[in-house]
Design an enzyme around this catalytic site. Structure first.
Site, PDB file in Angstrom:
ATOM      1  N   CYS A  60     -11.066  10.640   7.902  1.00 41.11           N
ATOM      2  CA  CYS A  60      -9.405  10.046   7.654  1.00 41.11           C
ATOM      3  C   CYS A  60      -8.526  10.921   7.773  1.00 41.11           C
ATOM      4  CB  CYS A  60      -9.122   9.873   6.154  1.00 41.11           C
ATOM      5  SG  CYS A  60      -7.745   9.516   5.617  1.00 41.11           S
TER       6      CYS A  60
ATOM      7  N   CYS B  18      -6.558   1.894   6.285  1.00 39.10           N
ATOM      8  CA  CYS B  18      -6.609   2.503   5.919  1.00 39.10           C
ATOM      9  C   CYS B  18      -8.104   3.199   6.342  1.00 39.10           C
ATOM     10  CB  CYS B  18      -8.340   1.951   5.236  1.00 39.10           C
ATOM     11  SG  CYS B  18      -8.007   0.662   4.451  1.00 39.10           S
TER      12      CYS B  18
ATOM     13  N   ASN C 128     -11.894   2.513  10.556  1.00 39.64           N
ATOM     14  CA  ASN C 128     -11.016   2.304  11.246  1.00 39.64           C
ATOM     15  C   ASN C 128     -11.335   3.880  12.116  1.00 39.64           C
ATOM     16  OD1 ASN C 128      -9.618   0.181  10.557  1.00 39.64           O
ATOM     17  ND2 ASN C 128      -9.189   1.113   8.956  1.00 39.64           N
TER      18      ASN C 128
ATOM     19  N   CYS D 182       1.022  -0.975  -0.219  1.00 40.17           N
ATOM     20  CA  CYS D 182      -0.039   0.027  -0.120  1.00 40.17           C
ATOM     21  C   CYS D 182       0.995   1.026   0.128  1.00 40.17           C
ATOM     22  CB  CYS D 182      -0.965   0.424   1.876  1.00 40.17           C
ATOM     23  SG  CYS D 182      -1.957   1.450   1.775  1.00 40.17           S
TER      24      CYS D 182
ATOM     25  N   SER E 203      -7.390   4.115  -5.976  1.00 40.25           N
ATOM     26  CA  SER E 203      -8.157   4.274  -5.699  1.00 40.25           C
ATOM     27  C   SER E 203      -8.324   5.674  -5.496  1.00 40.25           C
ATOM     28  CB  SER E 203      -7.904   4.237  -3.775  1.00 40.25           C
ATOM     29  OG  SER E 203      -9.143   4.103  -3.360  1.00 40.25           O
TER      30      SER E 203
END
Ligand code: SAH
Length: 397
Positions: free
Chosen positions: A155, A389, A346, A141, A243
């Site tokens: 985020c 994430c 998360n 990632c 993404s």
């Protein structure tokens, strides 16, 4: 898009009333005047590397030799490059393989099969990458920007703002570093002597940054990852996933590149009212325009698109929203163009949102599947090392 288009302006969004989200500006362009990372062979095509060698007064074939060391043998120590004249090795390596990043720390989870590395770039910018070994594959990632300008309130990266775009070589180097640590046997999970699973098989642009806001460098990185050695790493384009929050013009551009990477769209809500708050770029491109672009990507590339949907308790996880999501996707046809990947939310610092109740999550999956939409729940790795994430924030300490 050029920097003169309206997309590149920074502006404030109205604060989100019912989620109580903090309002941050949406930033499309990196701050001006930042120094550029050193030029590295991974920034260049093989032909450009040859021209560069000649520019340095070297025979053109040196470009191929250094490229083989970097992409094929995964070597960066001049002493190991015995096919280069001993007296020139240091100079050649300094020109083609300047140091791009220094590892500051690596945290491990899942018995060492998940490894998050914090990197310091040449200008002290910090980024993170995560390696995840599964029984049948190894996924890296990677980050594409230091920070992120998309301001998604759930985020951690989005809450820190954008510092700068990363170069193609800085993106590629994260994957090469992962490949090196596999080659050195640092990542458990494969029986000794076996080479199976010993390579990076998948790269996901799901680290820090919005890849399509750094389009040129990201496309360059995708090319380097997928070109055969010694030009690049020789990975399959099918193993690469980009993404995005949904920069519609860039999704359309990507569809025309002729590189069949997988597109993942961070949708998170099927209606504009909620998506405007969760994914602020939605105030520029509506759910309809965004899903149309994803559908078109699948149509042109014949690659199934992945819809990412982070499940937030009481925010976007209602049964009626599952039905609405199915309506929105099926309105574009049911020829297998799409699947849904639910991500258990998360935790991030300062965020008051939590993951959905498992029963609500099951019901959400059930409703999508009842409508014939393939749905998976992401096996989230690295949560305890803030490597999952939305948790990458690159703080030293
Ligand atoms: N900027 C790109 C890549 C970033 S991260 C994008 O937004 O798609 C990859 C995925 O993690 C995105 O779908 C993102 O929305 C999601 N994500 C962000 N924060 C999260 C969190 N706290 N919990 C779960 N998923 C999160």
């Amino acid at each position: 898009m050029s920097s003169s288009e309206p997309l590149d302006t920074a502006d404030s969004l109205d604060s989100a009333a019912d989620t109580g989200a903090r309002s941050l500006p949406l930033v499309m362009a990196e701050p001006r005047g930042r120094a550029k990372p050193p030029r590295h062979l991974a920034d260049l095509s093989l032909a450009e590397r040859r021209a560069y060698a000649v520019e340095l007064g070297l025979p053109a074939f040196r470009a191929r030799q250094v490229s083989t060391h970097y992409f094929d043998r995964l070597v960066d120590d001049p002493a190991a490059m015995t096919d280069l004249p001993a007296g020139q090795r240091d100079e050649i390596v300094a020109a083609f393989l300047p140091a791009l990043m220094t590892p500051l720390r690596t945290l491990e989870a899942d018995r060492g099969t998940t490894r998050k590395t914090l990197w310091r770039l040449f200008d002290n910018a910090l980024v993170e990458s995560v390696l995840m070994r599964y029984p049948d594959r190894v996924t890296m990632c990677v980050s594409s920007q230091a920070g992120c300008g998309m301001a998604c309130p759930f985020c951690a990266t989005g809450q820190g703002g954008l510092q700068r775009n990363m170069s193609t070589a800085e993106i590629v180097e994260q994957v090469v570093a992962g490949a090196r640590s596999l080659a050195r046997g640092e990542v458990p999970g494969v029986s000794r002597g076996s080479t199976a699973g010993g390579r990076v098989s998948n790269v996901v642009f799901m680290g820090m940054g919005e890849p399509l806001a750094n389009y040129r460098a990201v496309i360059g990185a995708v090319r380097r990852l997928t070109e055969p050695a010694p030009s690049g790493l020789g990975m399959s384009a099918r193993g690469v996933t980009v993404s995005t929050v949904g920069l519609v013009p860039r999704i359309n551009q990507l569809a025309g590149e002729g590189i069949p990477v997988t597109l993942a769209l961070s949708l998170h809500a099927p209606d504009d009212e909620l998506r405007n708050e969760l994914v602020p770029i939605n105030t520029r491109f509506s759910v309809d325009e965004t899903v149309d672009a994803a559908w078109n990507y699948a149509r042109v590339t014949k690659r199934r698109v992945s819809i990412e949907y982070a499940m937030m308790r009481g925010i976007n996880d209602q049964a009626w929203r599952a039905d609405l999501l199915a309506d929105v996707l099926l309105a574009r046809g049911d020829w297998g163009w799409v699947h849904v990947n639910l991500i258990p939310l998360n935790p991030t610092p300062g965020s008051k949102w939590t993951a959905s109740d498992p029963a609500d999550e099951r019901e959400f999956v059930r409703r999508l599947e009842a409508r014939g939409i393939p749905t998976t729940v992401r096996d989230t790795r690295g949560r305890e090392i803030d490597g999952a994430c939305g948790q990458l924030a690159a703080v030293e300490g």
